[in-house]
Design a protein around this motif. Structure first.
Motif, PDB file in Angstrom:
ATOM      1  N   LEU A 293       0.828  -1.208   0.000  1.00 35.81           N
ATOM      2  CA  LEU A 293       0.000   0.000   0.000  1.00 35.81           C
ATOM      3  C   LEU A 293       0.865   1.261   0.000  1.00 35.81           C
ATOM      4  CD1 LEU A 293      -2.984  -0.912   2.331  1.00 35.81           C
ATOM      5  CD2 LEU A 293      -2.936  -0.756  -0.152  1.00 35.81           C
ATOM      6  N   LEU A 294       2.001   1.207   0.717  1.00 38.26           N
ATOM      7  CA  LEU A 294       2.914   2.351   0.711  1.00 38.26           C
ATOM      8  C   LEU A 294       3.403   2.614  -0.703  1.00 38.26           C
ATOM      9  CD1 LEU A 294       4.654   4.335   2.481  1.00 38.26           C
ATOM     10  CD2 LEU A 294       6.479   2.655   2.263  1.00 38.26           C
ATOM     11  N   THR A 295       3.833   1.547  -1.381  1.00 38.19           N
ATOM     12  CA  THR A 295       4.327   1.702  -2.734  1.00 38.19           C
ATOM     13  C   THR A 295       3.233   2.199  -3.663  1.00 38.19           C
ATOM     14  OG1 THR A 295       5.849  -0.110  -2.355  1.00 38.19           O
ATOM     15  CG2 THR A 295       5.441   0.492  -4.644  1.00 38.19           C
ATOM     16  N   MET A 296       2.050   1.601  -3.505  1.00 39.24           N
ATOM     17  CA  MET A 296       0.926   1.967  -4.363  1.00 39.24           C
ATOM     18  C   MET A 296       0.661   3.472  -4.253  1.00 39.24           C
ATOM     19  SD  MET A 296      -2.880   0.437  -4.126  1.00 39.24           S
ATOM     20  CE  MET A 296      -4.270   1.470  -4.528  1.00 39.24           C
ATOM     21  N   THR A 297       0.657   3.994  -3.038  1.00 36.07           N
ATOM     22  CA  THR A 297       0.323   5.397  -2.828  1.00 36.07           C
ATOM     23  C   THR A 297       1.469   6.323  -3.235  1.00 36.07           C
ATOM     24  OG1 THR A 297      -1.016   4.661  -0.985  1.00 36.07           O
ATOM     25  CG2 THR A 297      -0.557   7.004  -1.121  1.00 36.07           C
ATOM     26  N   VAL A 298       2.669   6.039  -2.711  1.00 36.10           N
ATOM     27  CA  VAL A 298       3.812   6.916  -2.997  1.00 36.10           C
ATOM     28  C   VAL A 298       4.082   6.970  -4.498  1.00 36.10           C
ATOM     29  CG1 VAL A 298       6.299   7.185  -2.692  1.00 36.10           C
ATOM     30  CG2 VAL A 298       4.860   6.625  -0.739  1.00 36.10           C
ATOM     31  N   ALA A 299       4.104   5.805  -5.143  1.00 31.28           N
ATOM     32  CA  ALA A 299       4.421   5.786  -6.570  1.00 31.28           C
ATOM     33  C   ALA A 299       3.331   6.479  -7.373  1.00 31.28           C
ATOM     34  CB  ALA A 299       4.610   4.353  -7.042  1.00 31.28           C
ATOM     35  N   ALA A 300       2.065   6.375  -6.931  1.00 36.07           N
ATOM     36  CA  ALA A 300       0.987   7.059  -7.648  1.00 36.07           C
ATOM     37  C   ALA A 300       1.149   8.575  -7.526  1.00 36.07           C
ATOM     38  CB  ALA A 300      -0.367   6.619  -7.106  1.00 36.07           C
ATOM     39  N   ILE A 301       1.552   9.033  -6.340  1.00 40.47           N
ATOM     40  CA  ILE A 301       1.785  10.468  -6.165  1.00 40.47           C
ATOM     41  C   ILE A 301       2.931  10.922  -7.059  1.00 40.47           C
ATOM     42  CG2 ILE A 301       2.566  12.209  -4.504  1.00 40.47           C
ATOM     43  CD1 ILE A 301       1.057  10.614  -2.351  1.00 40.47           C
ATOM     44  N   LEU A 302       3.998  10.107  -7.107  1.00 34.13           N
ATOM     45  CA  LEU A 302       5.139  10.442  -7.954  1.00 34.13           C
ATOM     46  C   LEU A 302       4.732  10.469  -9.421  1.00 34.13           C
ATOM     47  CD1 LEU A 302       7.894   8.329  -6.173  1.00 34.13           C
ATOM     48  CD2 LEU A 302       7.825  10.805  -6.344  1.00 34.13           C
ATOM     49  N   ALA A 303       3.822   9.584  -9.795  1.00 37.65           N
ATOM     50  CA  ALA A 303       3.369   9.561 -11.184  1.00 37.65           C
ATOM     51  C   ALA A 303       2.633  10.853 -11.521  1.00 37.65           C
ATOM     52  CB  ALA A 303       2.472   8.352 -11.431  1.00 37.65           C
ATOM     53  N   VAL A 304       1.884  11.384 -10.567  1.00 43.00           N
ATOM     54  CA  VAL A 304       1.191  12.654 -10.811  1.00 43.00           C
ATOM     55  C   VAL A 304       2.207  13.777 -10.977  1.00 43.00           C
ATOM     56  CG1 VAL A 304      -0.361  14.353  -9.780  1.00 43.00           C
ATOM     57  CG2 VAL A 304      -0.914  11.926  -9.648  1.00 43.00           C
ATOM     58  N   ALA A 305       3.341  13.651 -10.262  1.00 47.29           N
ATOM     59  CA  ALA A 305       4.376  14.680 -10.361  1.00 47.29           C
ATOM     60  C   ALA A 305       5.203  14.546 -11.629  1.00 47.29           C
ATOM     61  CB  ALA A 305       5.278  14.621  -9.139  1.00 47.29           C
ATOM     62  N   ALA A 306       5.044  13.431 -12.355  1.00 49.61           N
ATOM     63  CA  ALA A 306       5.892  13.176 -13.517  1.00 49.61           C
ATOM     64  C   ALA A 306       5.562  14.123 -14.658  1.00 49.61           C
ATOM     65  CB  ALA A 306       5.723  11.729 -13.969  1.00 49.61           C
ATOM     66  N   THR A 307       6.585  14.472 -15.453  1.00 50.65           N
ATOM     67  CA  THR A 307       6.378  15.374 -16.586  1.00 50.65           C
ATOM     68  C   THR A 307       6.555  14.665 -17.919  1.00 50.65           C
ATOM     69  OG1 THR A 307       8.679  15.977 -16.322  1.00 50.65           O
ATOM     70  CG2 THR A 307       7.065  17.479 -15.395  1.00 50.65           C
ATOM     71  N   ASP A 308       7.059  13.430 -17.874  1.00 50.96           N
ATOM     72  CA  ASP A 308       7.376  12.693 -19.091  1.00 50.96           C
ATOM     73  C   ASP A 308       6.435  11.480 -19.144  1.00 50.96           C
ATOM     74  OD1 ASP A 308      10.238  11.727 -20.818  1.00 50.96           O
ATOM     75  OD2 ASP A 308       8.716  10.257 -20.269  1.00 50.96           O
ATOM     76  N   ILE A 309       5.913  11.152 -20.329  1.00 54.82           N
ATOM     77  CA  ILE A 309       4.898  10.093 -20.359  1.00 54.82           C
ATOM     78  C   ILE A 309       5.458   8.740 -19.931  1.00 54.82           C
ATOM     79  CG2 ILE A 309       3.243  11.146 -21.944  1.00 54.82           C
ATOM     80  CD1 ILE A 309       4.534   9.649 -24.229  1.00 54.82           C
TER      81      ILE A 309
END
Lengths: 817, 131
Positions: A293-309
């Motif tokens: 769940l930690l990975t699921m949440t943190v990585a999803a937040i990081l994905a929102v911060a991503a600028t490259d597809i």
């Protein structure tokens, strides 16, 4: 039905064989090598398909003394991973045919992809811990080669090194865990074994409970859990070891789609699923639900911060792997359903999305999210694929990802209602993470809609060969989604449901939580625990909480989407410095670099004396260290020298003369003098051979010594008189090392001659005449028993002769060509 | 039986060989390698029982196996002598060619020459090699 060993050996061996042949094939086929590789993958897929319906273990002896065998095992889980590896492989390799057009290093690219596929198939079917570890690390190696495809690009090198360090280090943790399991199996099962399945395998239903009890009794359950967990987390990019995955996007996009979304990163979750029946319990749930769940949440937040597809998709992959890990973390049946079904769904939509990203990057020439928009006009089919796959990723009904996420919500809710209190955080976090998943999924799809930026210009349509694979994947994803709708009305997608049910069974289904219930869930209990698997839209009362959670996710996600840009900017700003795992990775590697430089500068000076010093000093240290460790006793029986007999005296005299010759070589003040005194040494050795009853050696030595003298004199005639005067301090330092080497040798001789090791000499003495037909035993050995050695010797001499000719006679020719 | 004298002599020969290998003069390095390989051969023969036993020959009938010294060791050393000859000859010619190419047989100058030839000067000069 029993498993066919030949099929398994073929399916694992074929890709490696094909990889070895790739350079030759490339010579004839050129860029069409892609289709050769795709054909190999198709053959593997066919072989995997022929294994469906079979179940069981087979093995071939490999290292019998260590009880390591090439053991293979076929069940639902291994078939799932193998189908993904070969099936997605076919599509990716076909797609590569167009994508890699005019790219450098294609032979290497296809060879590495095929080798990777073989390794992944090996991971899927391996039923021996050593074999599993071997294939596991092979996937890391081929991944290293593929990420570093652009060998001259700095970011590419950085990325491949990073992934290598993290995944291989993780693999070593896993190996340590396996060693513990091996040790514990000795006690639990009577004899130590590396086998996971097959006779006495630790994962066999009848053994798993005994293993778990033994582990718990010795307090090793948590250590094993941690070691194996770190291995799985490194491979499956779980926080905080996820950092290699976004960098791995430096690889060509087909590689990202294949290794870093659909297959290799699944090795970690495969391991978690595999060991779930063995290690499952309270500690298991605490560790893996939290991690997932930690990975699921943190990585999803990081994905929102991503600028490259591609970066977005990379973080999204880590996030979805977290979801699968969390699913397997639950001991409930829902948990197994989540993990098993989401592996299928994620592979379908994520591989499709990566291929879409590849098309966009290829045709639009950019991967920056803010430069892309309105692509549906130019890429209508691609847009359709992206919508189906993207909504699946978002978890919107009735697309495929919705159903597996629904199982996660069910598992989380059930866990919360059973454990109460803090446990209600689990469903909350699951929903929180899912909101971000929804956000970035919609953002990805949105690049096909809205206004097209002027800077983008006209975007070409991709070739059909690039469109086919993602279209097929999206179609399959859509079929899975529609299957859920029809199932609501009673029409089930039978083959899929049966298959997923077999995967669930392989991962243990519902675990009782206690050590003893584990055994039941393995074999007989599996049916009782409910091996039926169906999925459909939420209609019943008991699916109400999960459906509500999905609804909250979508509503909140849709509301937050209006503020996406602000959120993205805010997160992008926030995530930096010590808050990121990269900060620590870079600090560690950058900190280690000066040390590496110092070591290199000390060891590699380009001077022979430095190399000789290190090598000889290491020889002395290791040899003496080994003697000290073995606690040998050194006897110096000076008494044995007496009585002095004439033969002894002769040997001593000859040896003394040899020693004098050696001293004279050092003291020689010209090259010629040195060579002549060196000859004294050589001729004394020849006489020593005579005294040692070795007439053949003496003859050879005399001939060789004469020849060497002649060659030395010939060469010296052309060389300048140079003697390199030695200063006192240098002589002292070299003297110390020389004495150390000499002392080590002397001790070795004393130790070696003190004992009389078993000799096989009597065999040759006995058989030389009857079998070799000669009375000179040494000759018989050379030309008969060890004739192959003699042939090697002749080869060495001829090679030396050829090299000498090359060095002298062909000098001018070599320079001009 | 423990070979005290041979141990002393072999230790001495190895020490001399090592000292020569560390010299600047390439020819001396070749000598050093040659001495070390000679000493290694003598060591092996030492292991095949020095005193007492007979030369490794059997009579034509071969019916009774006499107590000979170890013939296998001799066969190995014979191979080693010939290969040692090949490598010595090769090393010498390599020395000659090195002199032709670089105009020196000084190890130190050869190393420095390579260093100057390389554009990256990342390799430091310390390392205990200042003869």
């Amino acid at each position: 039905m029993a498993v066919n060993l030949a099929t398994l050996l073929a399916v694992v061996g074929l890709p490696f064989l094909a990889a070895a042949l790739t350079p030759f094939v490339y010579r004839f086929l050129g860029e069409r090598t892609a289709y050769y590789a795709a054909a190999v993958a198709l053959a593997c897929l066919g072989l995997v398909a022929s294994l469906f319906g079979t179940h069981g273990a087979v093995s071939v002896e490999w290292i019998p003394t260590l009880d390591v065998s090439l053991r293979f095992y076929v069940d639902g889980l291994s078939l799932l991973i193998a189908t993904l590896a070969s099936g997605v492989g076919v599509l990716i390799l076909t797609y590569s045919g167009a994508y890699m057009h005019d790219e450098p290093g294609q032979a290497k690219y296809y060879a590495a992809l095929l080798a990777f596929m073989g390794s992944m198939l090996g991971v899927a079917f391996a039923a021996d811990m050593i074999v599993l570890f071997l294939f596991w690390e092979l996937t890391s190696l081929s991944s290293y080669v593929l990420i570093g495809h652009y060998q001259r690009a700095g970011p590419s090198m950085y990325a491949s090194r990073k992934s290598m360090l993290i995944t291989v280090a993780g693999g070593l943790f896993m190996l340590a865990g396996f060693l513990v399991l091996h040790a514990v199996s000795a006690e639990a099962l009577g004899s130590a074994t590396w086998a996971l399945f097959g006779d006495g395998g630790i994962l066999m239903p009848e053994n798993a409970a005994a293993m778990q009890t033994a582990l718990a009794d010795q307090g090793l359950l948590v250590p094993v859990l941690a070691l194996v967990g770190i291995g799985a987390a490194a491979k499956s990019a779980q926080v905080p070891l996820h950092i290699w995955l976004p960098n791995a996007m430096e690889a060509p996009t087909p590689v990202s789609a294949f290794l870093h979304s659909a297959t290799m990163v699944k090795a970690g979750v495969y391991l978690v699923g595999r060991l779930r029946p063995l290690l499952g319990g309270e500690e298991w749930t605490a560790a893996f639900v939290a991690l997932g769940l930690l990975t699921m949440t943190v990585a999803a937040i990081l994905a929102v911060a991503a600028t490259d597809i591609k970066e977005l998709l990379a973080y999204s992959t880590a996030s979805h792997l977290g979801l699968i890990v969390a699913g397997f973390g639950f001991t409930s049946f829902y948990g197994a359903e989540t993990g098993a079904f989401h592996i299928v769904n994620h592979a379908l939509f994520k591989a499709a999305l990566f291929l879409v990203a590849g098309i966009v990057a290829h045709e639009a020439g950019t991967r920056a999210l803010n430069e892309l928009g309105g692509l549906r006009e130019d890429l209508p089919i691609t847009a359709g694929i992206a919508v189906i796959a993207g909504l699946g990723m978002a978890g919107v009904p009735p697309f495929n990802g919705f159903y597996s996420k629904e199982f996660l919500f069910k598992a989380a809710w059930e866990y919360a209602t059973v454990h109460e209190g803090v446990a209600f955080l689990v469903p909350v976090v699951a929903v929180f993470g899912s909101i971000f998943t929804f956000l970035y999924s919609i953002r990805f799809v949105a690049m096909f809609f809205g206004d097209k930026p002027d800077a983008l210009g006209h975007v070409h349509s991709p070739p059909a060969i690039m469109l086919g694979p993602p279209a097929l994947l999206a179609t399959l994803a859509a079929v899975v989604g529609i299957g859920g709708v029809t199932a609501t009305f009673g029409v089930h997608l039978e083959p899929l449901e049966t298959f997923v049910a077999s995967v669930i069974q392989a991962t243990g289904g519902e675990l009782g939580g206690g050590a003893h219930a584990v055994a039941a869930s393995g074999a007989a209990g599996a049916a009782a625990a409910g091996s039926e698997f169906t999925y459909h839209l939420p209609t019943s009362r008991e699916s109400l909480p999960a459906a509500t959670m999905s609804a909250i996710t979508i509503v909140l996600g849709a509301a937050a989407y209006t503020e996406y840009d602000a959120l993205h900017a805010r997160l992008d700003e926030l995530i930096s410095g010590p808050l990121t795992a990269n900060y620590y990775y870079d600090g560690l590697t950058d900190g280690a670099n000066p040390f590496s430089d110092r070591v290199r500068n000390a060891v590699q000076t380009r001077r022979l004396r430095t190399y000789a010093t290190w090598t000889l000093a290491a020889f002395v240290a290791l040899t003496l260290g080994a003697y000290a460790a073995a606690e040998v006793t050194l006897a110096l029986p000076v008494g044995e020298l007496l009585p002095v007999t004439p033969p002894k005296l002769a040997v001593w005299l000859v040896l003394a003369l040899a020693g004098v010759g050696a001293v004279m070589v050092v003291r020689a003040n010209s090259h010629v003098a040195g060579v002549l005194t060196l000859s004294i040494l050589g001729f004394m050795v020849a006489i020593f051979y005579i005294l040692s009853k070795a007439p053949d050696l003496a003859l050879t030595q005399l001939v060789v010594e004469t020849l060497v003298l002649v060659i030395f004199l010939l060469v010296l005639d052309r060389l300048p008189a140079f003697y390199g005067n030695v200063t006192r301090s240098t002589a002292l330092r070299d003297g110390v090392l020389s004495v150390a080497v000499g002392a080590t040798v002397a001790i070795t001789v004393l130790l070696a001659t003190a004992t009389r090791p078993d000799s096989i000499a009597s065999y040759f003495v006995r058989t030389a005449y009857p079998e070799g037909g000669g009375s000179n035993i040494v000759n018989i050995i050379l030309v008969d028993y060890r004739a192959f050695d003699t042939m090697g010797e002749i080869a060495v001499v001829s090679m030396a002769a050829l090299s000498i000719i090359t060095l002298i006679a062909l000098r001018e020719r070599g320079e001009t060509q | 039986m423990t070979e005290v004298v041979l141990a002393a002599v072999l230790g001495f020969l190895f020490a001399v060989g090592t000292f020569l290998v560390l010299r600047r003069d390439v020819v001396r390095v070749v000598w050093g390698v040659s001495i070390i390989s000679q000493a290694a051969n003598v060591y092996l023969i030492t292991m095949s029982s020095l005193g007492g036993a007979a030369v490794p020959f059997v009579s034509a009938g071969g019916a009774d196996a006499p107590a000979t010294v170890d013939p296998l060791v001799q066969a190995l050393v014979l191979t080693a002598i010939v290969i040692g000859f090949g490598t010595t000859a090769f090393a010498l010619v390599l020395t000659y060619r090195t002199y032709e190419e670089h105009g020196t047989i000084d190890m130190l100058e050869l190393a420095d020459g390579t260093e100057e030839a390389e554009t990256n000067g990342a390799v430091a000069t310390d390392g205990g090699a200042d003869e």
